[in-house]
Design a protein around this motif. Structure first.
Motif, PDB file in Angstrom:
ATOM      1  N   ILE A  66       0.842  -1.206   0.000  1.00 23.54           N
ATOM      2  CA  ILE A  66       0.000   0.000   0.000  1.00 23.54           C
ATOM      3  C   ILE A  66       0.869   1.245   0.000  1.00 23.54           C
ATOM      4  O   ILE A  66       0.642   2.183  -0.771  1.00 23.54           O
ATOM      5  CB  ILE A  66      -0.966   0.010   1.206  1.00 23.54           C
ATOM      6  CG1 ILE A  66      -2.030  -1.079   1.040  1.00 23.54           C
ATOM      7  CG2 ILE A  66      -1.627   1.381   1.372  1.00 23.54           C
ATOM      8  CD1 ILE A  66      -2.889  -1.299   2.275  1.00 23.54           C
ATOM      9  N   GLU A  67       1.861   1.270   0.880  1.00 23.34           N
ATOM     10  CA  GLU A  67       2.745   2.444   0.986  1.00 23.34           C
ATOM     11  C   GLU A  67       3.433   2.757  -0.337  1.00 23.34           C
ATOM     12  O   GLU A  67       3.638   3.915  -0.677  1.00 23.34           O
ATOM     13  CB  GLU A  67       3.783   2.234   2.092  1.00 23.34           C
ATOM     14  CG  GLU A  67       3.198   2.274   3.497  1.00 23.34           C
ATOM     15  CD  GLU A  67       2.449   3.568   3.781  1.00 23.34           C
ATOM     16  OE1 GLU A  67       2.989   4.673   3.529  1.00 23.34           O
ATOM     17  OE2 GLU A  67       1.297   3.478   4.251  1.00 23.34           O
ATOM     18  N   SER A  68       3.763   1.735  -1.098  1.00 28.86           N
ATOM     19  CA  SER A  68       4.420   1.935  -2.390  1.00 28.86           C
ATOM     20  C   SER A  68       3.422   2.282  -3.498  1.00 28.86           C
ATOM     21  O   SER A  68       3.623   3.229  -4.249  1.00 28.86           O
ATOM     22  CB  SER A  68       5.193   0.661  -2.760  1.00 28.86           C
ATOM     23  OG  SER A  68       5.692   0.752  -4.054  1.00 28.86           O
ATOM     24  N   ALA A  69       2.334   1.515  -3.597  1.00 31.40           N
ATOM     25  CA  ALA A  69       1.386   1.657  -4.709  1.00 31.40           C
ATOM     26  C   ALA A  69       0.564   2.942  -4.629  1.00 31.40           C
ATOM     27  O   ALA A  69       0.201   3.498  -5.668  1.00 31.40           O
ATOM     28  CB  ALA A  69       0.457   0.444  -4.755  1.00 31.40           C
ATOM     29  N   LYS A  70       0.289   3.428  -3.440  1.00 32.33           N
ATOM     30  CA  LYS A  70      -0.589   4.604  -3.304  1.00 32.33           C
ATOM     31  C   LYS A  70       0.015   5.867  -3.907  1.00 32.33           C
ATOM     32  O   LYS A  70      -0.691   6.827  -4.181  1.00 32.33           O
ATOM     33  CB  LYS A  70      -0.955   4.836  -1.837  1.00 32.33           C
ATOM     34  CG  LYS A  70       0.190   5.354  -0.999  1.00 32.33           C
ATOM     35  CD  LYS A  70      -0.245   5.554   0.440  1.00 32.33           C
ATOM     36  CE  LYS A  70       0.869   6.144   1.277  1.00 32.33           C
ATOM     37  NZ  LYS A  70       0.466   6.315   2.677  1.00 32.33           N
ATOM     38  N   MET A  71       1.304   5.870  -4.169  1.00 28.84           N
ATOM     39  CA  MET A  71       1.977   7.054  -4.708  1.00 28.84           C
ATOM     40  C   MET A  71       1.650   7.306  -6.181  1.00 28.84           C
ATOM     41  O   MET A  71       1.869   8.400  -6.680  1.00 28.84           O
ATOM     42  CB  MET A  71       3.477   6.921  -4.520  1.00 28.84           C
ATOM     43  CG  MET A  71       3.890   6.917  -3.080  1.00 28.84           C
ATOM     44  SD  MET A  71       5.665   6.782  -2.932  1.00 28.84           S
ATOM     45  CE  MET A  71       5.835   6.719  -1.162  1.00 28.84           C
ATOM     46  N   THR A  72       1.124   6.296  -6.861  1.00 26.94           N
ATOM     47  CA  THR A  72       0.821   6.413  -8.280  1.00 26.94           C
ATOM     48  C   THR A  72      -0.684   6.298  -8.499  1.00 26.94           C
ATOM     49  O   THR A  72      -1.304   5.352  -8.022  1.00 26.94           O
ATOM     50  CB  THR A  72       1.525   5.287  -9.077  1.00 26.94           C
ATOM     51  OG1 THR A  72       2.906   5.303  -8.766  1.00 26.94           O
ATOM     52  CG2 THR A  72       1.327   5.463 -10.563  1.00 26.94           C
ATOM     53  N   GLU A  73      -1.256   7.250  -9.243  1.00 27.53           N
ATOM     54  CA  GLU A  73      -2.687   7.205  -9.522  1.00 27.53           C
ATOM     55  C   GLU A  73      -3.033   5.976 -10.344  1.00 27.53           C
ATOM     56  O   GLU A  73      -2.313   5.598 -11.263  1.00 27.53           O
ATOM     57  CB  GLU A  73      -3.111   8.453 -10.293  1.00 27.53           C
ATOM     58  CG  GLU A  73      -4.606   8.481 -10.610  1.00 27.53           C
ATOM     59  CD  GLU A  73      -5.028   9.746 -11.333  1.00 27.53           C
ATOM     60  OE1 GLU A  73      -5.746   9.615 -12.345  1.00 27.53           O
ATOM     61  OE2 GLU A  73      -4.644  10.852 -10.900  1.00 27.53           O
ATOM     62  N   GLY A  74      -4.144   5.329  -9.982  1.00 26.69           N
ATOM     63  CA  GLY A  74      -4.611   4.200 -10.768  1.00 26.69           C
ATOM     64  C   GLY A  74      -5.113   3.053  -9.928  1.00 26.69           C
ATOM     65  O   GLY A  74      -5.367   3.186  -8.729  1.00 26.69           O
ATOM     66  N   VAL A  75      -5.268   1.898 -10.597  1.00 23.00           N
ATOM     67  CA  VAL A  75      -5.740   0.671  -9.963  1.00 23.00           C
ATOM     68  C   VAL A  75      -4.534  -0.253  -9.801  1.00 23.00           C
ATOM     69  O   VAL A  75      -3.832  -0.529 -10.764  1.00 23.00           O
ATOM     70  CB  VAL A  75      -6.815  -0.023 -10.834  1.00 23.00           C
ATOM     71  CG1 VAL A  75      -7.280  -1.322 -10.192  1.00 23.00           C
ATOM     72  CG2 VAL A  75      -7.994   0.913 -11.075  1.00 23.00           C
ATOM     73  N   HIS A  76      -4.310  -0.697  -8.578  1.00 22.14           N
ATOM     74  CA  HIS A  76      -3.171  -1.570  -8.276  1.00 22.14           C
ATOM     75  C   HIS A  76      -3.695  -2.841  -7.609  1.00 22.14           C
ATOM     76  O   HIS A  76      -4.632  -2.783  -6.812  1.00 22.14           O
ATOM     77  CB  HIS A  76      -2.197  -0.860  -7.326  1.00 22.14           C
ATOM     78  CG  HIS A  76      -1.837   0.522  -7.784  1.00 22.14           C
ATOM     79  ND1 HIS A  76      -0.850   0.761  -8.715  1.00 22.14           N
ATOM     80  CD2 HIS A  76      -2.360   1.734  -7.473  1.00 22.14           C
ATOM     81  CE1 HIS A  76      -0.756   2.066  -8.931  1.00 22.14           C
ATOM     82  NE2 HIS A  76      -1.674   2.678  -8.181  1.00 22.14           N
TER      83      HIS A  76
END
Length: 151
Positions: A66-76
């Motif tokens: 979460i800490e890594s993916a939330k920095m980029t807009e979109g669906v992860h």
């Protein structure tokens, strides 16, 4: 003569009962076969997008993702412990007043579309000037698409 009639009558009744029992069991077997074929033909529908409460405990690997993916807009997405996690993120924002709100979820057979709206800070409020990353977290067995709605 009377005993012969009774014997014939009893024999006919036994044959009738035997025939009824045989018919009902073959009908039941046929019904069971049709039911099992119906169950095989209809796959279990996949579960769509479901929000996860912020209070729900998450494993360390999910928290790190979460800490890594939330920095980029979109669906992860991340599969961990047999669960498919889906993160919908708006990316970087200049203060903590920004939020993401799920407005609607539309389910299709193979995917879910999640309609979100960015909630901007209230201009009459003071927010700490720290970079924030608004997101929502959920689970889904299907593909998830995000649509950002304008106000």
């Amino acid at each position: 003569m009377v005993s012969k009639k009774i014997l014939v009558l009893c024999s006919m009744m036994l044959m009738l009962i035997w025939g009824l029992i045989g018919c009902s069991s073959s009908q039941k077997a046929e019904s069971d076969m049709k039911h099992s074929q119906q169950n095989e033909e209809v796959p279990t529908p996949k579960k769509g997008f479901q929000l996860i409460s912020e209070q729900e405990p998450l494993s360390g690997d999910v928290q790190a993702w979460i800490e890594s993916a939330k920095m980029t807009e979109g669906v992860h997405t991340l599969v961990s412990g047999g669960v498919r996690y889906v993160l919908l993120s708006l990316g970087e924002r200049p203060n903590a007043g920004y939020r993401i709100e799920v407005v609607e979820i539309e389910e299709a057979p193979n995917y879910s579309t999640v309609f979100v709206r960015e909630k901007k800070p209230d201009p009459n409020m003071f927010y700490p000037q720290v970079i924030s990353y608004p997101y929502v977290l959920g689970t889904s067995e299907k593909e998830v698409r995000m649509e950002i709605l304008e106000k």
